[in-house]
Design a protein around this motif. Sequence first.
Motif, PDB file in Angstrom:
ATOM      1  N   ALA A   1      27.550  68.556   1.075  1.00 21.40           N
ATOM      2  CA  ALA A   1      27.991  69.179   1.846  1.00 21.40           C
ATOM      3  C   ALA A   1      26.650  69.549   2.119  1.00 21.40           C
ATOM      4  O   ALA A   1      26.020  70.248   3.349  1.00 21.40           O
ATOM      5  N   GLY A   2      25.809  69.956   0.870  1.00 16.01           N
ATOM      6  CA  GLY A   2      24.464  70.881   0.956  1.00 16.01           C
ATOM      7  C   GLY A   2      24.132  69.521   0.518  1.00 16.01           C
ATOM      8  O   GLY A   2      22.466  70.462   1.638  1.00 16.01           O
ATOM      9  N   ILE A   3      23.638  68.759   1.056  1.00 15.03           N
ATOM     10  CA  ILE A   3      22.709  68.265   0.707  1.00 15.03           C
ATOM     11  C   ILE A   3      22.468  67.878   2.723  1.00 15.03           C
ATOM     12  O   ILE A   3      21.708  67.498   3.256  1.00 15.03           O
ATOM     13  N   ALA A   4      23.546  67.152   3.105  1.00 19.31           N
ATOM     14  CA  ALA A   4      24.087  67.256   4.289  1.00 19.31           C
ATOM     15  C   ALA A   4      23.428  68.136   5.604  1.00 19.31           C
ATOM     16  O   ALA A   4      22.953  68.160   5.801  1.00 19.31           O
ATOM     17  N   SER A   5      24.151  70.071   5.110  1.00 11.15           N
ATOM     18  CA  SER A   5      23.661  70.515   5.636  1.00 11.15           C
ATOM     19  C   SER A   5      22.143  71.018   5.747  1.00 11.15           C
ATOM     20  O   SER A   5      21.060  71.469   6.188  1.00 11.15           O
ATOM     21  N   ALA A   6      21.194  70.818   4.650  1.00  5.72           N
ATOM     22  CA  ALA A   6      19.817  70.612   5.057  1.00  5.72           C
ATOM     23  C   ALA A   6      19.220  69.612   4.646  1.00  5.72           C
ATOM     24  O   ALA A   6      18.392  68.697   5.054  1.00  5.72           O
ATOM     25  N   GLN A   7      19.903  68.954   6.112  1.00  3.48           N
ATOM     26  CA  GLN A   7      19.482  67.528   6.729  1.00  3.48           C
ATOM     27  C   GLN A   7      18.890  65.983   5.845  1.00  3.48           C
ATOM     28  O   GLN A   7      17.999  65.817   6.260  1.00  3.48           O
ATOM     29  N   GLY A   8      19.424  66.384   3.912  1.00  2.52           N
ATOM     30  CA  GLY A   8      18.912  65.305   3.183  1.00  2.52           C
ATOM     31  C   GLY A   8      17.720  65.751   2.822  1.00  2.52           C
ATOM     32  O   GLY A   8      17.360  64.494   2.268  1.00  2.52           O
ATOM     33  N   ASP A   9      17.352  66.988   3.102  1.00  2.00           N
ATOM     34  CA  ASP A   9      15.825  67.274   2.645  1.00  2.00           C
ATOM     35  C   ASP A   9      16.388  68.012   1.135  1.00  2.00           C
ATOM     36  O   ASP A   9      16.898  69.075   0.674  1.00  2.00           O
ATOM     37  N   LEU A  10      16.889  67.237   0.356  1.00  2.00           N
ATOM     38  CA  LEU A  10      16.908  67.381  -1.610  1.00  2.00           C
ATOM     39  C   LEU A  10      15.198  68.817  -1.594  1.00  2.00           C
ATOM     40  O   LEU A  10      16.019  69.683  -2.891  1.00  2.00           O
ATOM     41  N   ALA A  11      14.775  68.423  -1.579  1.00  2.00           N
ATOM     42  CA  ALA A  11      13.826  70.385  -1.626  1.00  2.00           C
ATOM     43  C   ALA A  11      14.096  71.379  -1.336  1.00  2.00           C
ATOM     44  O   ALA A  11      13.932  72.196  -1.491  1.00  2.00           O
ATOM     45  N   ARG A  12      14.593  70.976   0.171  1.00  2.00           N
ATOM     46  CA  ARG A  12      15.009  72.462   0.895  1.00  2.00           C
ATOM     47  C   ARG A  12      16.235  72.873   0.325  1.00  2.00           C
ATOM     48  O   ARG A  12      16.876  73.587   0.351  1.00  2.00           O
ATOM     49  N   PHE A  13      17.246  72.123   0.024  1.00  2.00           N
ATOM     50  CA  PHE A  13      18.737  71.828  -0.685  1.00  2.00           C
ATOM     51  C   PHE A  13      18.443  73.193  -2.353  1.00  2.00           C
ATOM     52  O   PHE A  13      19.210  73.527  -2.453  1.00  2.00           O
ATOM     53  N   ALA A  14      17.076  72.400  -2.697  1.00  2.00           N
ATOM     54  CA  ALA A  14      17.180  73.465  -4.189  1.00  2.00           C
ATOM     55  C   ALA A  14      16.667  74.732  -3.827  1.00  2.00           C
ATOM     56  O   ALA A  14      16.653  75.457  -4.577  1.00  2.00           O
ATOM     57  N   LEU A  15      16.074  74.865  -2.745  1.00  2.00           N
ATOM     58  CA  LEU A  15      15.612  75.918  -2.224  1.00  2.00           C
ATOM     59  C   LEU A  15      16.593  76.645  -1.669  1.00  2.00           C
ATOM     60  O   LEU A  15      17.007  77.966  -2.236  1.00  2.00           O
ATOM     61  N   GLN A  16      17.692  76.630  -0.792  1.00  2.00           N
ATOM     62  CA  GLN A  16      18.445  76.681  -0.597  1.00  2.00           C
ATOM     63  C   GLN A  16      19.457  77.690  -1.353  1.00  2.00           C
ATOM     64  O   GLN A  16      20.399  78.242  -1.423  1.00  2.00           O
ATOM     65  N   THR A  17      19.634  76.486  -2.456  1.00  2.00           N
ATOM     66  CA  THR A  17      20.987  77.240  -3.895  1.00  2.00           C
ATOM     67  C   THR A  17      20.221  77.711  -4.962  1.00  2.00           C
ATOM     68  O   THR A  17      20.685  78.288  -5.632  1.00  2.00           O
ATOM     69  N   LYS A  18      18.435  78.120  -4.603  1.00  2.00           N
ATOM     70  CA  LYS A  18      18.279  79.181  -5.149  1.00  2.00           C
ATOM     71  C   LYS A  18      17.664  78.333  -6.758  1.00  2.00           C
ATOM     72  O   LYS A  18      17.692  79.761  -7.254  1.00  2.00           O
ATOM     73  N   LEU A  19      17.666  77.555  -6.262  1.00  2.00           N
ATOM     74  CA  LEU A  19      16.863  76.750  -8.204  1.00  2.00           C
ATOM     75  C   LEU A  19      15.873  77.014  -7.749  1.00  2.00           C
ATOM     76  O   LEU A  19      14.572  76.812  -9.295  1.00  2.00           O
ATOM     77  N   VAL A  20      14.799  76.732  -6.263  1.00  2.00           N
ATOM     78  CA  VAL A  20      13.288  76.766  -6.962  1.00  2.00           C
ATOM     79  C   VAL A  20      12.765  77.812  -5.939  1.00  2.00           C
ATOM     80  O   VAL A  20      13.743  78.229  -4.685  1.00  2.00           O
ATOM     81  N   ASP A  21      11.876  78.518  -6.030  1.00  2.00           N
ATOM     82  CA  ASP A  21      11.620  79.967  -5.409  1.00  2.00           C
ATOM     83  C   ASP A  21      10.302  79.325  -4.178  1.00  2.00           C
ATOM     84  O   ASP A  21      10.363  80.378  -3.482  1.00  2.00           O
ATOM     85  N   GLY A  22      10.345  78.629  -3.995  1.00  2.00           N
ATOM     86  CA  GLY A  22       9.178  77.971  -2.477  1.00  2.00           C
ATOM     87  C   GLY A  22       8.569  76.114  -3.159  1.00  2.00           C
ATOM     88  O   GLY A  22       9.150  76.019  -3.891  1.00  2.00           O
ATOM     89  N   LEU A  23       8.456  75.825  -1.500  1.00  2.00           N
ATOM     90  CA  LEU A  23       7.931  74.621  -1.654  1.00  2.00           C
ATOM     91  C   LEU A  23       5.990  74.829  -1.263  1.00  2.00           C
ATOM     92  O   LEU A  23       5.414  75.130   0.001  1.00  2.00           O
TER      93      LEU A  23
END
Length: 627
Positions: free
Chosen positions: A260-282
């Motif tokens: 569900a999280g990846i779907a909400s990020a429209q399949g964008d794995l990098a954006r999903f990592a940013l949304q879950t606060k695993l990374v600070d920026g792209l």
Amino acid sequence: MNDTPRRGPIARFFIGLWDAMNFTRRLILNLVFFALLFIVLAILGAGPRTRPLLDRTTLVIAPEGALVEQYSNDPLTRALGKAMGERGGEVQLRDLVRALDAARDDKRIERVVLDLDELDASGFASLREVAQAVARVKASGKQVVAFAEMMDQKQYLLAAQANEVYLDPMGGMLLEGLGRYRTYYRQGLQDKLGVDVHLFKVGEYKSAAEPYVLDAASPEAKEADLFWMNDVWQRYLGDVAKARKLDATQLAQSIDQMPAGIASAQGDLARFALQTKLVDGLKTREEVDDLLVQRGVADDDADGGFRQASLDEYLLQLDSGLEAVDGRPQVAVIVAEGEIRSGEQPPGTVGGESTAALLREARDDENVKAVVLRVDSPGGEVFASEQIRREVVALKKAGKPVSVSMGDLAASGGYWISMDADRIYADASTITGSIGIFGLIPTIPRALDKIGVHSDGVGTTRFAGAFDITRPLQPEVGEVIQSVINKGYRDFTGRVASARNKPVEQVDAIARGRVWSGEQAKERGLVDELGGLQQAIEFAATKAKLGKPDSYHVRYIEKAATPFERFFTGFVGSRAGGAWLRDSDMARSLLAKASPQAAADLRFLEGAITPTRGVPVKALAYCFCGL
């Protein structure tokens, strides 16, 4: 007066030909001589490819290849690979840790950058040692920046320790959990090929050879694996959550709800990592470089445009300051990494004779006052393991304390060689235990029958030729083999009981081939303390009464490089040598033929069925329990 007879035209032809050949021979020898002279002069004049380390330097740690305890190839092969620009290879855990610890206190190092795309990590224990070293740099007040284009969850454990973590906008990073799935061969071997594999073991949890006799993992194997894997995974989540200031429970939920999280990020794995606060920026690599130029010192001649030193360059800086002779008492570190096999073995594999010889060298060296055995091994042959264990006992009898530092894996035979140490240290995520024995014998008469080949003959007793794999295995022979395996298990548990001061019955209850995490092993008395290599060194030095850390010297005892390897390694490490190797097609072709090649590892099954003189089956203490 005698006249010199005139030579005929044929004689003059052959004499002229001979003179021409002599001239050519001398010319070639002279060219070779001057070429070698030029190389030697280049070595003497070029020196190592190092530059003075300037203030406000960024240390860029971009390890390429497998993270190992000890190099598995020789110095010449490594030097040639680097000189020719080959990627991959190996990076030693000790080098990463000492570079990070040195950078923490080095006033010339302004910040540390972790570029983790090419790191191939094996287990979590060694990664946690590196992660702790990164955390120490950050705690010192120096900035740590991590970047990757693509990152797996093992690489991320290191990246998470940084002040800032950046991921390429087109990249990806997922935390997926731990899994261990193996291929099972019973149907293919027995039903399809007609190869009957006979397994003899003690311990319902000893699952190393199950793939050869089953079509799926046994319930006991799944139970044991899930028990220690859950422990390691929960610790991983806790480490990441602590470093990133997240809640471990919410982090676990985000993984469980990943679709569900990846779907909400429209399949964008990098954006999903940013949304879950695993990374600070792209950011792209160029954007990260621009950031480092702004924060550091611009240098148009450097990769990325900022003043920097690579891991290799920094290690050369650290090593250049070492004294040639150190008269302080020594704590020797001996690495036992890889499968345990009989005889002499190269680095990356533990040899019953070669590793025992290193321990014996430490015992005979008057300057060595204590020993640390660093173990990262799934085990292997019982007799080879016993050879190494005996040397540990001999060191203690000689009055030299011995501690064991377990790396990612110290199971089965890896535990056998560890159990008699004065103290055993393991990381909480180390995989250990697997105290059990098994033997494996395939028989192939049905396979031969499929192609019309048969075995027949005579013997003086009914057991003559009974262990020939071309004949069916008699039940009585199976009883003999099982008796040998039972004896091996009694030896194993008996030695553990003696070494750990426990009743045999108590050892048997936690043995039977079962695997434990380091934390679980400590709870059950198989490990003394949780800690890494440094803690094991400090214990050994304290027990030997060597005083404070600056009063003794830590030395790795390893197989020494040959004089030619040292000479040629120095040459290819020089500016002239490196350029010659990179630019000379002739050098490439010659060295491709002349450079040493590492022998291919034997497949496990091939090694298991190799006959041993005087015994009907090779007793194995091995664990297929790595991640």
